[in-house]
Enzyme design. Sequence first.
Site, PDB file in Angstrom:
ATOM      1  N   CYS A 193     -13.797  13.918   3.066  1.00 21.79           N
ATOM      2  CA  CYS A 193     -14.882  13.048   3.522  1.00 21.79           C
ATOM      3  C   CYS A 193     -14.728  12.777   5.019  1.00 21.79           C
ATOM      4  O   CYS A 193     -13.624  12.502   5.495  1.00 21.79           O
ATOM      5  CB  CYS A 193     -14.842  11.730   2.750  1.00 21.79           C
ATOM      6  N   HIS A 213     -10.299  -5.957   6.244  1.00 25.31           N
ATOM      7  CA  HIS A 213      -9.094  -5.687   7.044  1.00 25.31           C
ATOM      8  C   HIS A 213      -9.466  -5.180   8.434  1.00 25.31           C
ATOM      9  O   HIS A 213      -8.788  -5.490   9.409  1.00 25.31           O
ATOM     10  CB  HIS A 213      -8.169  -4.699   6.319  1.00 25.31           C
ATOM     11  N   CYS A 240      -5.600  15.517  -0.325  1.00 25.27           N
ATOM     12  CA  CYS A 240      -6.814  15.166  -1.053  1.00 25.27           C
ATOM     13  C   CYS A 240      -7.540  16.429  -1.472  1.00 25.27           C
ATOM     14  O   CYS A 240      -7.399  17.484  -0.833  1.00 25.27           O
ATOM     15  CB  CYS A 240      -7.720  14.291  -0.181  1.00 25.27           C
ATOM     16  N   PHE A 298       0.855  -1.190   0.000  1.00 26.14           N
ATOM     17  CA  PHE A 298       0.000   0.000   0.000  1.00 26.14           C
ATOM     18  C   PHE A 298       0.891   1.240   0.000  1.00 26.14           C
ATOM     19  O   PHE A 298       1.713   1.420   0.905  1.00 26.14           O
ATOM     20  CB  PHE A 298      -0.926   0.008   1.221  1.00 26.14           C
ATOM     21  N   CYS A 356     -12.979   9.380   6.005  1.00 22.75           N
ATOM     22  CA  CYS A 356     -11.652   9.063   5.477  1.00 22.75           C
ATOM     23  C   CYS A 356     -10.743   8.528   6.582  1.00 22.75           C
ATOM     24  O   CYS A 356     -10.762   9.012   7.715  1.00 22.75           O
ATOM     25  CB  CYS A 356     -11.012  10.298   4.854  1.00 22.75           C
ATOM     26  N   ASP A 357      -9.937   7.500   6.232  1.00 22.77           N
ATOM     27  CA  ASP A 357      -9.053   6.882   7.222  1.00 22.77           C
ATOM     28  C   ASP A 357      -7.594   7.318   7.073  1.00 22.77           C
ATOM     29  O   ASP A 357      -6.699   6.681   7.608  1.00 22.77           O
ATOM     30  CB  ASP A 357      -9.153   5.351   7.157  1.00 22.77           C
ATOM     31  N   THR A 358      -7.342   8.415   6.367  1.00 24.71           N
ATOM     32  CA  THR A 358      -5.979   8.909   6.167  1.00 24.71           C
ATOM     33  C   THR A 358      -5.736  10.153   7.010  1.00 24.71           C
ATOM     34  O   THR A 358      -6.539  11.079   7.000  1.00 24.71           O
ATOM     35  CB  THR A 358      -5.730   9.244   4.678  1.00 24.71           C
ATOM     36  N   GLU A 388      -6.699   3.625  -6.101  1.00 26.23           N
ATOM     37  CA  GLU A 388      -8.007   3.892  -5.513  1.00 26.23           C
ATOM     38  C   GLU A 388      -8.168   5.402  -5.536  1.00 26.23           C
ATOM     39  O   GLU A 388      -7.410   6.126  -4.877  1.00 26.23           O
ATOM     40  CB  GLU A 388      -8.072   3.354  -4.088  1.00 26.23           C
TER      41      GLU A 388
END
Length: 194
Positions: free
Chosen positions: A47, A188, A43, A37, A50-52, A106
């Site tokens: 959102c 995951h 970005c 990954f 979002c997991d970042t 993605e």
Amino acid sequence: MYRKVKATQHRMKKYNINEIFYSLQGEGYFTGTPAVFLRFSGCNRHCDFCDTDHGSGRSLTCEEIVDECAAYPARHIICTGGEPLLQLDTSLVTKLKERGFFIQIETNGTLPVPEGIDWVTCSPKDRPWGIDRVDELKIVYQGQDVEEIASHFSAKHLFLQPCSGRNVAQTIKYAMEHPHWRLSLQTHKLLDIR
């Protein structure tokens, strides 16, 4: 002289990378596939699910990124973010291909895809969309009109994903009533892996 300057500029270019890690793809068409990954920071959408962490990251050259990714045994790489297409360019794609990588991205669908990408997973958010190719459409389902959204893309594979696990029953119900959609779970997270 021009080529030498151009080559030096290429080596000096830095990408803002949130993290590089090795795990199993947890969602969508390639669920269960061992993959590297490459998560970009930054970005053009914000959102709430979002997991970042866009506040953290490292500046890495193309060569540093490819060397770190190639240290893992898999040659399936998932370029994600944030929005990877804000930074992913032909130079980095070319170097990854030279090391034997199958490149999946993605993306939120707002930007066109550079040449050399093997698989495009589009998870569209707000318009406008500028993407020119989609292999897999993966919509984070929140009750929106997914048929209208899907009509803008020519994807072979359609996935609905519950929003952070909050609306699983609603997402399953919609997929059961509209069987051209497949359910995508964030396995995951269910397995407690990265």
